[in-house]
Design a protein around this motif. Structure first.
Motif, PDB file in Angstrom:
ATOM      1  N   ASN A 233       0.820  -1.215   0.000  1.00  0.00           N
ATOM      2  CA  ASN A 233       0.000   0.000   0.000  1.00  0.00           C
ATOM      3  C   ASN A 233       0.850   1.259   0.000  1.00  0.00           C
ATOM      4  OD1 ASN A 233      -2.381  -1.312  -0.125  1.00  0.00           O
ATOM      5  ND2 ASN A 233      -2.879  -1.108   2.053  1.00  0.00           N
ATOM      6  N   LYS A 234       1.861   1.237   0.854  1.00  0.00           N
ATOM      7  CA  LYS A 234       2.720   2.416   0.939  1.00  0.00           C
ATOM      8  C   LYS A 234       3.488   2.609  -0.373  1.00  0.00           C
ATOM      9  CE  LYS A 234       6.280   4.636   3.714  1.00  0.00           C
ATOM     10  NZ  LYS A 234       7.079   4.984   2.537  1.00  0.00           N
ATOM     11  N   GLN A 235       3.961   1.501  -0.918  1.00  0.00           N
ATOM     12  CA  GLN A 235       4.699   1.595  -2.184  1.00  0.00           C
ATOM     13  C   GLN A 235       3.819   2.187  -3.280  1.00  0.00           C
ATOM     14  OE1 GLN A 235       5.960  -2.641  -1.791  1.00  0.00           O
ATOM     15  NE2 GLN A 235       7.888  -1.939  -2.678  1.00  0.00           N
ATOM     16  N   LEU A 236       2.562   1.727  -3.310  1.00  0.00           N
ATOM     17  CA  LEU A 236       1.637   2.228  -4.328  1.00  0.00           C
ATOM     18  C   LEU A 236       1.393   3.727  -4.139  1.00  0.00           C
ATOM     19  CD1 LEU A 236      -0.353   1.596  -6.683  1.00  0.00           C
ATOM     20  CD2 LEU A 236      -2.103   1.221  -4.941  1.00  0.00           C
ATOM     21  N   LEU A 237       1.133   4.123  -2.904  1.00  0.00           N
ATOM     22  CA  LEU A 237       0.883   5.542  -2.629  1.00  0.00           C
ATOM     23  C   LEU A 237       2.082   6.403  -3.003  1.00  0.00           C
ATOM     24  CD1 LEU A 237      -1.008   5.438   0.781  1.00  0.00           C
ATOM     25  CD2 LEU A 237      -1.850   6.420  -1.366  1.00  0.00           C
ATOM     26  N   ASP A 238       3.270   5.955  -2.604  1.00  0.00           N
ATOM     27  CA  ASP A 238       4.475   6.716  -2.940  1.00  0.00           C
ATOM     28  C   ASP A 238       4.615   6.880  -4.444  1.00  0.00           C
ATOM     29  OD1 ASP A 238       5.093   6.948  -0.318  1.00  0.00           O
ATOM     30  OD2 ASP A 238       6.654   5.399  -0.285  1.00  0.00           O
ATOM     31  N   PHE A 239       4.357   5.774  -5.142  1.00  0.00           N
ATOM     32  CA  PHE A 239       4.499   5.787  -6.598  1.00  0.00           C
ATOM     33  C   PHE A 239       3.520   6.784  -7.230  1.00  0.00           C
ATOM     34  CE2 PHE A 239       2.424   3.816 -10.397  1.00  0.00           C
ATOM     35  CZ  PHE A 239       3.387   4.151 -11.325  1.00  0.00           C
ATOM     36  N   ILE A 240       2.269   6.704  -6.834  1.00  0.00           N
ATOM     37  CA  ILE A 240       1.263   7.585  -7.439  1.00  0.00           C
ATOM     38  C   ILE A 240       1.570   9.042  -7.096  1.00  0.00           C
ATOM     39  CG2 ILE A 240      -1.181   8.220  -7.477  1.00  0.00           C
ATOM     40  CD1 ILE A 240      -1.856   5.288  -7.030  1.00  0.00           C
ATOM     41  N   LYS A 241       1.907   9.269  -5.828  1.00  0.00           N
ATOM     42  CA  LYS A 241       2.157  10.634  -5.380  1.00  0.00           C
ATOM     43  C   LYS A 241       3.355  11.241  -6.120  1.00  0.00           C
ATOM     44  CE  LYS A 241       2.387  12.883  -0.847  1.00  0.00           C
ATOM     45  NZ  LYS A 241       1.785  14.100  -1.258  1.00  0.00           N
ATOM     46  N   ALA A 242       4.400  10.442  -6.265  1.00  0.00           N
ATOM     47  CA  ALA A 242       5.621  10.979  -6.866  1.00  0.00           C
ATOM     48  C   ALA A 242       5.492  11.167  -8.378  1.00  0.00           C
ATOM     49  CB  ALA A 242       6.797  10.065  -6.561  1.00  0.00           C
ATOM     50  N   GLU A 243       4.727  10.293  -9.038  1.00  0.00           N
ATOM     51  CA  GLU A 243       4.785  10.325 -10.498  1.00  0.00           C
ATOM     52  C   GLU A 243       3.454  10.497 -11.202  1.00  0.00           C
ATOM     53  OE1 GLU A 243       7.258   7.139 -12.041  1.00  0.00           O
ATOM     54  OE2 GLU A 243       8.043   6.895 -10.007  1.00  0.00           O
ATOM     55  N   HIS A 244       2.369  10.165 -10.529  1.00  0.00           N
ATOM     56  CA  HIS A 244       1.096  10.182 -11.256  1.00  0.00           C
ATOM     57  C   HIS A 244      -0.041  10.836 -10.486  1.00  0.00           C
ATOM     58  CE1 HIS A 244       2.554   7.995 -14.693  1.00  0.00           C
ATOM     59  NE2 HIS A 244       3.146   7.132 -13.896  1.00  0.00           N
ATOM     60  N   GLU A 245       0.317  11.822  -9.685  1.00  0.00           N
ATOM     61  CA  GLU A 245      -0.701  12.569  -8.966  1.00  0.00           C
ATOM     62  C   GLU A 245      -1.710  13.132  -9.973  1.00  0.00           C
ATOM     63  OE1 GLU A 245      -0.444  12.635  -5.709  1.00  0.00           O
ATOM     64  OE2 GLU A 245      -1.827  14.212  -5.094  1.00  0.00           O
ATOM     65  N   SER A 246      -2.994  12.913  -9.712  1.00  0.00           N
ATOM     66  CA  SER A 246      -4.110  13.391 -10.550  1.00  0.00           C
ATOM     67  C   SER A 246      -4.131  12.786 -11.956  1.00  0.00           C
ATOM     68  CB  SER A 246      -4.158  14.921 -10.618  1.00  0.00           C
ATOM     69  OG  SER A 246      -3.230  15.397 -11.590  1.00  0.00           O
TER      70      SER A 246
END
Ligand code: ADP
Ligand code: ZN
Length: 620
Positions: A233-246
């Motif tokens: 879960n944390k890995q997924l959140l980090d990934f989305i936040k860092a590279e694919h926010e919105s």
């Protein structure tokens, strides 16, 4: 790639509905500059009455291969497509282009169907999309015999294959097209690569004499990344936040429960995340899919029940929280990212438990030995991709019979090459520990024994007395996990099918146990969470697409959104992102200049030209 004259000559030979060459149709109707590799040849073949079997990756541009001939040849093109949602979107998109398109499927009432059938019989349609079960009804066939048909296009043609993952029995009956309409060209299209499926398609659809067009399978704009699972879960959140926010994306999970839990988790963090699986009521499913297609920035969390026929062009990432069963499935699922050619990410985390779970599911599944052997090979190939230390794209393409000479520069192993280490001794210790404890324990306990843990279980079982107790303190828990994962992935250990993840030795591991073979292991790379995308020769040309003028970009998107809402279609049906980018870059001031933007055809120019020119004039 085909000079215009070729087609002029061609269209001079045979009468056409439009009297236009394929090139002109491409410019005027679709607003594109040139054909992509193979498109020109395929269209030439079909326009001149030949049959074709087309194999092209997702996003390669298959639709144009029959849509252009449909507009050049006289009569109506019949497009057989298994997916109603896709059919409706395609028809909506074609109508936006000013093409006379319609569909026949089970969602329409009697009156609507009658009206469409009438339009077909009076020659008012360029294309008619039809579900296979509808097509094979005697009444429909009768109708087709009376109408003027330009060609049959069989989309998602791998559905005739019983070996494939999407088999549909209605597709088997499509052989009748060859018998009943022998003089009408047929074009079958698929993105499924494998040789056996291709042969089956050709046989079952009587396309053995058709020309085969096989295009390369590379999707250079997709960055492939696979990381060891630590905290998914944390890995997924980090990934989305860092590279694919919105951004809009798809997250795949194996089980329905996990889909629900992951969607909730993302929603709690403020993302618009919607679940999709076969356990949801049909209405909810349809609504979530609809929102994914129409709204911006929606993340759909789904089982593999989702995605077939989703041709949303701007999916920016596909994330796997569980391992797919084969490279075919992985490639198809990840292929839903970046159809518009812009940089996108195929991201996956996987761990030992995934390997164990899949191996157990496979062994417990129904099916004869032959079937299981094939499934095992497929899973091995998938695991091979996960553990590889060279370019992932090379491995993937090679599996599909395609070759890439140099490493791609746009996958994690190219960008952040994993180190290897001599694991000969560690492997010997691990295997020996499995043996000494009776092949009855899972990885957590085995690591406890190796690292000399004093916990209760170890003591109770007397495992502090075995010869491998405490001989592995040189590696951390995570490092041992990585060793065990690689041993299972490479077939040296297997999970006991009934033993809750107990690991057992396989025949293969004998030389390793004796230390006769040197073993190189992959050192799991330390993941950097920086958002900087490394540009490379391959992703390089896509980088210029990155927006710099954010205000302008948002203004054009808002303009598009308004139009889309007014007409009840997804935004990309109005214009693709790539078209908006191009507008922003060129800032056209006249209709003529706007016509030069890729993706602006005559119909859209007329309908939306002034509106977008006004929006562009307001920028700055
Ligand atoms: P496929 O069915 O093979 O997955 P599509 O037919 O949906 O792919 O095409 C993918 C995208 O590429 C679409 O947005 C389409 O409009 C675009 N496209 C196809 N051919 C061309 C071309 N010759 N020039 C520019 N864009 C194209
Ligand atoms: Zn690579």
């Amino acid at each position: 790639m085909y000079p215009d004259q070729d087609f002029e000559q061609l269209s001079a030979e045979r009468p056409t509905t439009s009297g236009k060459s394929p090139e002109r149709v491409l410019h005027e109707v679709f607003g594109y500059e040139s054909f992509r590799p193979l498109q020109g040849e395929i269209i030439h073949e079909v326009v001149s009455g030949g049959d074709a079997l087309v194999l092209m990756p997702t996003g390669g541009g298959k639709s144009l291969c029959y849509q252009v001939p449909a507009l050049v040849r006289p009569g109506t093109a019949i497009v057989i497509s298994p997916l109603i949602a896709l059919m409706q979107d395609q028809v909506a998109a074609l109508r936006e282009l000013g093409v006379r398109a319609a569909f026949l499927n089970s969602t329409m009432d009697f009156e609507q169907a009658r009206a469409t059938e009438y339009a077909l019989s009076t020659g008012e349609l360029d294309l008619l999309y039809c579900a296979p079960e509808r097509l094979i009804q005697p009444s429909t066939l009768e109708l087709l015999h009376d109408a003027s048909i330009s060609l049959f296009a069989i989309d998602e043609a791998h559905c005739v294959s019983q070996w494939g993952h999407d088999f549909r029995s209605d597709y088997l009956q499509l052989t009748l097209l060859a018998n009943e309409f022998p003089s009408i060209p047929r074009i079958a299209l698929t993105a499924t690569a494998d040789e056996r499926t291709r042969k089956e398609i050709a046989e079952r659809l009587s396309l053995t004499n058709a020309r085969h067009f096989i295009s390369g399978f590379d999707r250079p704009n997709i960055q492939y990344r696979i990381a060891p699972k630590t905290n998914a879960n944390k890995q997924l959140l980090d990934f989305i936040k860092a590279e694919h926010e919105s951004h809009c994306g798809i997250v795949y999970c194996l089980s329905r429960n996990k889909v629900d839990a992951t969607a909730n988790m993302l929603a709690q963090k403020g993302y618009t995340a919607l679940p999709y699986h076969a356990g949801l009521p049909a209405n909810d499913r349809a609504r979530n899919q609809e929102r994914f297609l129409r709204e911006d920035g929606v993340i759909i969390v789904a089982t593999i029940a989702f995605g077939m026929g989703i041709d949303k062009p701007d999916v920016r990432f596909v994330a796997h929280l569980d391992l797919p069963k084969s490279l075919e499935a992985y490639y198809q699922e990840t292929g839903r990212a970046g159809r518009d050619g812009k940089p996108s990410t195929a991201w996956m985390v996987y761990g030992l438990q995934d390997v164990i779970k899949l191996r157990q599911m496979l062994e417990a599944s129904q099916g004869n030995d032959h079937f299981k052997r094939i499934e095992r090979q497929k899973l091995d190939a998938m695991l091979g991709l996960c553990e590889v230390t060279k370019c992932r794209r090379q491995v993937l393409l090679n599996y599909f019979g395609d070759e890439l000479e140099a490493p791609c520069g746009n996958c994690d192993t190219c960008l952040n090459p994993p180190k290897t280490w001599d694991g000969t001794v560690a492997v010997q210790k691990a295997l020996s520990c499995v043996f000494r404890t009776g092949q009855r324990f899972g990885v957590t306990h085995l690591i406890d024994v190796l690292r000399g843990s004093e916990n209760e279980r170890v003591q109770q079982l007397g495992h502090n007395q075995v010869s491998t107790y405490g001989i592995g303190t040189e590696l951390s828990v995570n490092e041992w996990k990585s060793v065990f994962r690689q041993l299972v992935a490479n077939g040296y250990l297997r999970a006991d099918p009934e033993g809750y993840g107990a690991l057992q030795l396989t025949e293969q591991c004998r030389p390793l146990l004796k230390g006769e073979h040197k073993v190189e292991l992959r050192k799991d790379p330390v993941i950097k969470t920086s958002s900087s995308r490394t540009s490379s020769s391959r992703s390089g040309n896509a980088v210029k697409d990155q927006v710099t003028d954010h205000v302008g970009w948002e203004a054009l998107r808002a303009c598009r959104k308004q139009l889309a809402e007014k007409q009840g279609v997804p935004p990309y049906v109005i214009f693709h992102d790539t078209t908006l980018f191009d507008m922003l870059e060129r800032k056209p001031q006249t209709l003529d200049e706007l016509a030069g933007v890729s993706g602006v055809g005559a119909a859209k120019l007329e309908k939306y030209g002034e509106i977008f020119l006004a929006a562009i004039a307001e920028l700055d």
